[in-house]
Write a protein that holds these residues in place. Sequence first.
Motif, PDB file in Angstrom:
ATOM      1  N   ASP A 140      40.048 -39.537 -55.336  1.00 29.25           N
ATOM      2  CA  ASP A 140      40.899 -37.916 -54.970  1.00 29.25           C
ATOM      3  C   ASP A 140      41.688 -38.114 -53.801  1.00 29.25           C
ATOM      4  O   ASP A 140      40.708 -37.751 -52.328  1.00 29.25           O
ATOM      5  CB  ASP A 140      39.765 -36.259 -55.255  1.00 29.25           C
ATOM      6  N   PHE A 141      42.243 -37.977 -53.112  1.00 30.15           N
ATOM      7  CA  PHE A 141      43.696 -37.926 -52.271  1.00 30.15           C
ATOM      8  C   PHE A 141      43.164 -36.217 -51.379  1.00 30.15           C
ATOM      9  O   PHE A 141      42.581 -37.038 -50.294  1.00 30.15           O
ATOM     10  CB  PHE A 141      44.726 -37.892 -52.209  1.00 30.15           C
ATOM     11  N   LYS A 142      42.310 -35.429 -51.977  1.00 26.45           N
ATOM     12  CA  LYS A 142      42.308 -34.332 -51.161  1.00 26.45           C
ATOM     13  C   LYS A 142      41.116 -34.533 -51.291  1.00 26.45           C
ATOM     14  O   LYS A 142      40.779 -34.014 -49.520  1.00 26.45           O
ATOM     15  CB  LYS A 142      42.107 -32.886 -52.500  1.00 26.45           C
ATOM     16  N   ALA A 143      40.504 -35.113 -50.912  1.00 24.97           N
ATOM     17  CA  ALA A 143      38.518 -35.589 -51.077  1.00 24.97           C
ATOM     18  C   ALA A 143      38.531 -36.790 -49.579  1.00 24.97           C
ATOM     19  O   ALA A 143      38.124 -35.768 -48.949  1.00 24.97           O
ATOM     20  CB  ALA A 143      37.630 -35.485 -51.915  1.00 24.97           C
ATOM     21  N   VAL A 144      40.172 -37.566 -49.453  1.00 23.64           N
ATOM     22  CA  VAL A 144      39.788 -38.383 -48.244  1.00 23.64           C
ATOM     23  C   VAL A 144      40.399 -37.549 -47.047  1.00 23.64           C
ATOM     24  O   VAL A 144      40.032 -37.534 -46.096  1.00 23.64           O
ATOM     25  CB  VAL A 144      40.350 -39.094 -48.352  1.00 23.64           C
ATOM     26  N   ARG A 145      41.038 -36.417 -47.437  1.00 26.00           N
ATOM     27  CA  ARG A 145      41.773 -35.936 -45.846  1.00 26.00           C
ATOM     28  C   ARG A 145      40.999 -34.654 -45.714  1.00 26.00           C
ATOM     29  O   ARG A 145      40.506 -34.884 -44.875  1.00 26.00           O
ATOM     30  CB  ARG A 145      43.033 -34.706 -46.683  1.00 26.00           C
ATOM     31  N   LEU A 146      39.546 -33.941 -46.649  1.00 28.39           N
ATOM     32  CA  LEU A 146      38.799 -32.974 -46.223  1.00 28.39           C
ATOM     33  C   LEU A 146      38.192 -33.951 -45.359  1.00 28.39           C
ATOM     34  O   LEU A 146      37.297 -32.788 -44.371  1.00 28.39           O
ATOM     35  CB  LEU A 146      38.487 -32.412 -47.069  1.00 28.39           C
ATOM     36  N   THR A 147      38.021 -35.641 -46.103  1.00 29.39           N
ATOM     37  CA  THR A 147      36.785 -35.556 -45.113  1.00 29.39           C
ATOM     38  C   THR A 147      36.841 -36.155 -43.969  1.00 29.39           C
ATOM     39  O   THR A 147      36.259 -35.785 -43.400  1.00 29.39           O
ATOM     40  CB  THR A 147      35.661 -36.881 -46.407  1.00 29.39           C
ATOM     41  N   GLU A 148      38.246 -36.671 -43.516  1.00 29.93           N
ATOM     42  CA  GLU A 148      38.718 -37.293 -42.133  1.00 29.93           C
ATOM     43  C   GLU A 148      38.477 -35.281 -41.343  1.00 29.93           C
ATOM     44  O   GLU A 148      38.325 -36.023 -39.678  1.00 29.93           O
ATOM     45  CB  GLU A 148      39.897 -37.676 -42.061  1.00 29.93           C
ATOM     46  N   GLN A 149      38.505 -34.334 -42.050  1.00 31.66           N
ATOM     47  CA  GLN A 149      38.842 -32.954 -40.599  1.00 31.66           C
ATOM     48  C   GLN A 149      37.784 -33.257 -40.328  1.00 31.66           C
ATOM     49  O   GLN A 149      37.404 -32.659 -39.766  1.00 31.66           O
ATOM     50  CB  GLN A 149      39.849 -32.021 -41.631  1.00 31.66           C
ATOM     51  N   ASN A 150      37.082 -32.937 -41.680  1.00 30.62           N
ATOM     52  CA  ASN A 150      35.006 -32.234 -41.655  1.00 30.62           C
ATOM     53  C   ASN A 150      34.792 -33.437 -40.317  1.00 30.62           C
ATOM     54  O   ASN A 150      33.548 -32.898 -39.242  1.00 30.62           O
ATOM     55  CB  ASN A 150      34.365 -32.350 -42.775  1.00 30.62           C
TER      56      ASN A 150
END
Length: 377
Positions: A259-269
């Motif tokens: 999931d693209f959203k999951a990848v972005r969230l992981t990077e932010q967190n």
Amino acid sequence: MEFIAKTLAGLEPVLAEELQQLGASEVLPVNRAVRFEGDKALMYRANLELRTALRVLVPVHQGKAQNEEALYRLIREVDWSQYMGVNDTLAVDAVTNSDFFRHSKYAALKTKDAIVDQFREKSGRRPSVNVYAPRLQVNVHIYKDEVTIALDSSGESLHKRGYRVSTVEAPINEVLAAGMVLLSGWKGEQPFIDPMCGSGTILIEAGLIATRRAPQLTRERFGFMRWPDFDEGLWNSILDAARSRIIKAPHPLQGSDKDFKAVRLTEQNASLAGLDGQVDVVRKKFEKLEPEHPNGVLIMNPPYDERLEEDDIGALYEMIGDRLKQAFSGYTAWMISSSGEGFKRVGLKTSKKHILFNGPLECRFAAYELYEGSHKK
């Protein structure tokens, strides 16, 4: 001083080991908690540095009660003016496992009444309740007729690290994630992979362990900071010491998700957790993932909720087993799931397993040693 550190079921031995490493004495695991002894500095460090604790409580009184009148009298035996003034605010949290007290909120209400009545009789005024930011947070634990009254030194639950600003659906608890990494035995000495990382909790907790970063280093407030005996100088010295122990991750930390959203969230967190530039996150399905480094540890939390049909669960876990065999030889793979059917379909022999709880779900946390070819004992 005596303390009680609360945790999740199954993580008591992990928390006990953490406390021993901090220098606690008389360490005793009990149900979902660990009792220990130490001084004020240890209490501060426990709140800052423990990875598998939910709260650190300071017991102030114990006794027996089989009805509300007896509980009220027991609470009144404490001189509450030692811990707060009439102009301060309080909140009460109760946990009950008792035939005498079946409703925890009612036990909390009687505790609050006893405290404010004591102030009213002495001064003619009563403290106010503030459930969001009280000066004093009181914890009452009732097991059968045994009552333990404690002060909550943590304030907000310690699973709230402050780095998870948004999540994907059903994120794993930070304390559970840290406990899983510690149960695996991994401390940063090998590459680490989470191939279904979601919003990154397992990967980030692994990163905090690898970099020796205290999990609460960005938190601004703890319950003990509002106490009359708060020692700001001691606290600042403990913070400085914790910051001085931070290192760069010695081995790669890799996360992936379809999931693209999951990848972005992981990077932010990960960035908010202080791990900017130290984790590598890619968008990729697990069935196509290749490890970038040989010989490491993999921990995953695949879907296992009841919305998946049995055939879907079977196919998913079969794929997981096949991919582990094909691509991850030399790794130790750990997986948490509540799906017994799923574990059957993995098709690999477990080398270790633990029972843990993800929310209300009883889960198995199992390890697979992945060898190239056949493995003979």
